[in-house]
Scaffold this motif. Structure first.
Motif, PDB file in Angstrom:
ATOM      1  N   VAL A  64       0.933  -0.990   0.053  1.00 12.91           N
ATOM      2  CA  VAL A  64      -0.064   0.003  -0.023  1.00 12.91           C
ATOM      3  C   VAL A  64       0.872   1.069  -0.127  1.00 12.91           C
ATOM      4  CG1 VAL A  64      -1.780   1.289   1.287  1.00 12.91           C
ATOM      5  CG2 VAL A  64      -1.896  -1.033   0.927  1.00 12.91           C
ATOM      6  N   ALA A  65       2.021   1.087   0.832  1.00 13.16           N
ATOM      7  CA  ALA A  65       2.689   2.451   0.966  1.00 13.16           C
ATOM      8  C   ALA A  65       3.651   2.724  -0.374  1.00 13.16           C
ATOM      9  CB  ALA A  65       3.814   2.029   1.781  1.00 13.16           C
ATOM     10  N   ILE A  66       3.607   1.767  -1.527  1.00 10.85           N
ATOM     11  CA  ILE A  66       4.229   2.066  -2.643  1.00 10.85           C
ATOM     12  C   ILE A  66       3.193   2.276  -3.563  1.00 10.85           C
ATOM     13  CG2 ILE A  66       6.250   1.063  -2.131  1.00 10.85           C
ATOM     14  CD1 ILE A  66       5.292  -1.297  -4.285  1.00 10.85           C
ATOM     15  N   GLY A  67       1.821   2.496  -3.348  1.00  9.66           N
ATOM     16  CA  GLY A  67       0.833   2.362  -4.336  1.00  9.66           C
ATOM     17  C   GLY A  67       0.214   1.118  -5.006  1.00  9.66           C
ATOM     18  N   TYR A  68       0.340  -0.085  -4.421  1.00 11.37           N
ATOM     19  CA  TYR A  68      -0.111  -1.118  -4.961  1.00 11.37           C
ATOM     20  C   TYR A  68      -1.114  -1.598  -3.754  1.00 11.37           C
ATOM     21  CZ  TYR A  68       0.037  -5.629  -7.033  1.00 11.37           C
ATOM     22  OH  TYR A  68      -0.368  -7.047  -7.813  1.00 11.37           O
ATOM     23  N   HIS A  69      -2.126  -2.210  -4.472  1.00 13.16           N
ATOM     24  CA  HIS A  69      -3.172  -2.759  -3.709  1.00 13.16           C
ATOM     25  C   HIS A  69      -3.406  -4.017  -3.492  1.00 13.16           C
ATOM     26  CE1 HIS A  69      -4.853   1.334  -3.622  1.00 13.16           C
ATOM     27  NE2 HIS A  69      -4.763   1.484  -4.859  1.00 13.16           N
ATOM     28  N   PRO A  70      -2.988  -4.615  -2.446  1.00 14.52           N
ATOM     29  CA  PRO A  70      -2.680  -6.116  -2.158  1.00 14.52           C
ATOM     30  C   PRO A  70      -4.066  -6.733  -2.079  1.00 14.52           C
ATOM     31  CG  PRO A  70      -2.483  -4.822  -0.161  1.00 14.52           C
ATOM     32  CD  PRO A  70      -2.550  -3.904  -0.946  1.00 14.52           C
ATOM     33  N   ASP A  71      -4.215  -8.075  -2.391  1.00 14.35           N
ATOM     34  CA  ASP A  71      -5.215  -8.887  -2.164  1.00 14.35           C
ATOM     35  C   ASP A  71      -4.860 -10.122  -1.585  1.00 14.35           C
ATOM     36  OD1 ASP A  71      -7.583 -10.098  -2.862  1.00 14.35           O
ATOM     37  OD2 ASP A  71      -7.546 -10.117  -5.054  1.00 14.35           O
ATOM     38  N   GLY A  72      -5.772 -10.115  -0.310  1.00 15.46           N
ATOM     39  CA  GLY A  72      -5.617 -10.987   0.613  1.00 15.46           C
ATOM     40  C   GLY A  72      -6.746 -11.719   0.792  1.00 15.46           C
ATOM     41  N   ARG A  73      -7.667 -11.725  -0.040  1.00 15.29           N
ATOM     42  CA  ARG A  73      -9.002 -12.479   0.096  1.00 15.29           C
ATOM     43  C   ARG A  73      -8.819 -14.038  -0.307  1.00 15.29           C
ATOM     44  NH1 ARG A  73     -12.209 -10.074  -4.787  1.00 15.29           N
ATOM     45  NH2 ARG A  73     -10.134 -10.174  -5.865  1.00 15.29           N
ATOM     46  N   SER A  74      -9.458 -14.811   0.576  1.00 17.92           N
ATOM     47  CA  SER A  74      -9.493 -16.166   0.530  1.00 17.92           C
ATOM     48  C   SER A  74      -9.199 -16.849  -0.879  1.00 17.92           C
ATOM     49  CB  SER A  74     -10.434 -16.914   1.257  1.00 17.92           C
ATOM     50  OG  SER A  74     -11.488 -16.428   0.985  1.00 17.92           O
ATOM     51  N   ALA A  75     -10.475 -16.219  -2.087  1.00 23.08           N
ATOM     52  CA  ALA A  75     -10.404 -17.090  -3.187  1.00 23.08           C
ATOM     53  C   ALA A  75      -9.024 -16.695  -3.624  1.00 23.08           C
ATOM     54  CB  ALA A  75     -11.582 -16.358  -4.043  1.00 23.08           C
ATOM     55  N   THR A  76      -8.615 -15.389  -3.696  1.00 23.12           N
ATOM     56  CA  THR A  76      -7.364 -15.164  -4.370  1.00 23.12           C
ATOM     57  C   THR A  76      -6.196 -15.963  -3.688  1.00 23.12           C
ATOM     58  OG1 THR A  76      -8.043 -12.901  -4.834  1.00 23.12           O
ATOM     59  CG2 THR A  76      -5.745 -13.313  -4.856  1.00 23.12           C
ATOM     60  N   VAL A  77      -6.215 -16.075  -2.378  1.00 23.13           N
ATOM     61  CA  VAL A  77      -5.034 -16.912  -1.889  1.00 23.13           C
ATOM     62  C   VAL A  77      -4.962 -18.267  -2.280  1.00 23.13           C
ATOM     63  CG1 VAL A  77      -4.161 -17.676   0.389  1.00 23.13           C
ATOM     64  CG2 VAL A  77      -4.668 -15.307   0.134  1.00 23.13           C
ATOM     65  N   ALA A  78      -6.328 -18.937  -2.462  1.00 22.18           N
ATOM     66  CA  ALA A  78      -6.643 -20.251  -2.843  1.00 22.18           C
ATOM     67  C   ALA A  78      -6.148 -20.584  -4.132  1.00 22.18           C
ATOM     68  CB  ALA A  78      -8.153 -20.575  -2.694  1.00 22.18           C
ATOM     69  N   LYS A  79      -6.589 -19.510  -4.837  1.00 21.42           N
ATOM     70  CA  LYS A  79      -6.119 -19.677  -6.505  1.00 21.42           C
ATOM     71  C   LYS A  79      -4.548 -19.254  -6.755  1.00 21.42           C
ATOM     72  CE  LYS A  79      -6.737 -16.783 -10.142  1.00 21.42           C
ATOM     73  NZ  LYS A  79      -7.355 -15.447 -10.736  1.00 21.42           N
ATOM     74  N   GLU A  80      -3.825 -18.632  -5.959  1.00 24.59           N
ATOM     75  CA  GLU A  80      -2.373 -18.115  -6.279  1.00 24.59           C
ATOM     76  C   GLU A  80      -1.609 -18.913  -5.471  1.00 24.59           C
ATOM     77  OE1 GLU A  80      -2.200 -14.052  -6.207  1.00 24.59           O
ATOM     78  OE2 GLU A  80      -3.773 -13.906  -7.878  1.00 24.59           O
ATOM     79  N   THR A  81      -1.702 -19.601  -4.535  1.00 26.32           N
ATOM     80  CA  THR A  81      -0.693 -20.193  -3.624  1.00 26.32           C
ATOM     81  C   THR A  81      -0.166 -21.360  -4.371  1.00 26.32           C
ATOM     82  OG1 THR A  81      -0.265 -21.222  -1.337  1.00 26.32           O
ATOM     83  CG2 THR A  81      -2.305 -21.883  -2.459  1.00 26.32           C
ATOM     84  N   PRO A  82       1.397 -21.288  -4.261  1.00 29.49           N
ATOM     85  CA  PRO A  82       1.825 -22.668  -4.704  1.00 29.49           C
ATOM     86  C   PRO A  82       2.103 -23.709  -3.705  1.00 29.49           C
ATOM     87  CG  PRO A  82       3.500 -20.826  -3.902  1.00 29.49           C
ATOM     88  CD  PRO A  82       2.222 -20.399  -3.577  1.00 29.49           C
ATOM     89  N   LEU A  83       1.499 -23.434  -2.388  1.00 25.89           N
ATOM     90  CA  LEU A  83       1.650 -24.647  -1.273  1.00 25.89           C
ATOM     91  C   LEU A  83       0.677 -25.742  -1.417  1.00 25.89           C
ATOM     92  CD1 LEU A  83       2.359 -22.358   1.751  1.00 25.89           C
ATOM     93  CD2 LEU A  83       3.957 -23.435   0.122  1.00 25.89           C
ATOM     94  N   SER A  84       1.018 -26.786  -1.399  1.00 26.35           N
ATOM     95  CA  SER A  84      -0.109 -28.065  -1.389  1.00 26.35           C
ATOM     96  C   SER A  84      -1.047 -27.678   0.017  1.00 26.35           C
ATOM     97  CB  SER A  84       0.531 -29.230  -1.502  1.00 26.35           C
ATOM     98  OG  SER A  84       1.613 -29.526  -0.597  1.00 26.35           O
ATOM     99  N   GLU A  85      -1.926 -28.266  -0.125  1.00 26.18           N
ATOM    100  CA  GLU A  85      -2.915 -28.233   0.838  1.00 26.18           C
ATOM    101  C   GLU A  85      -2.652 -29.454   1.987  1.00 26.18           C
ATOM    102  OE1 GLU A  85      -7.722 -27.540   0.933  1.00 26.18           O
ATOM    103  OE2 GLU A  85      -7.042 -29.499  -0.070  1.00 26.18           O
TER     104      GLU A  85
END
Length: 148
Positions: A64-85
């Motif tokens: 946010v400080a550099i002007g980027y809007h982070p996305d920590g929504r659960s759907a985003t995390v589930a879609k983008e994580t490289p970690l196995s469940e």
């Protein structure tokens, strides 16, 4: 062409996704660990989760400080994580330790790659990720020490 904010922001976003997922998986393991080493592993997971959640917050606030809007929504995390469940249900203490150590190594390795990518782009974000890598290294060592 991607601008500097988007380049740095995308590196921070990937870190945020991994940290949110790592914290959630740490809690899942914390709730479901069973076995003779239940208590120390249960407590160690709480420490890990607290550190990773703080790291996620620092990463999001830097974005946010550099002007980027982070996305920590659960759907985003589930879609983008490289970690196995993690599996559902009870998980043996040795399996928890092994699974968390593996995930910590994977995230720490990804952080090191991002640190290199941030070298000329944004030294402040680079410094943040270096500090987070040190925290993950400590936890990786502490979990890995139990895998003799």
């Amino acid at each position: 062409m991607i601008n500097k904010v988007d380049r740095v922001g995308s590196l921070l976003q990937a870190t945020l996704v991994e940290f949110i997922d790592l914290a959630q998986q740490g809690k899942q393991a914390h709730w479901n660990v069973v076995g003779p080493r239940f208590l120390p592993v249960h407590q160690q997971l709480d420490t890990l989760v607290n550190d990773v959640r703080l790291g996620a917050d620092e990463v999001a606030e830097r974005a946010v400080a550099i002007g980027y809007h982070p996305d920590g929504r659960s759907a985003t995390v589930a879609k983008e994580t490289p970690l196995s469940e993690l599996p559902a249900g009870p998980i043996g203490d040795a399996d928890v330790v092994r699974a968390i150590a593996d995930r910590l190594r994977k995230v720490a390795d990804a952080l090191r790659t991002r640190v290199d990518q941030l070298d000329e782009l944004d030294p402040v974000s680079q410094d943040l990720l270096i500090g987070l890598a040190a925290t993950l290294d400590k936890h990786t060592w502490m979990f890995g020490a139990q895998l003799n």
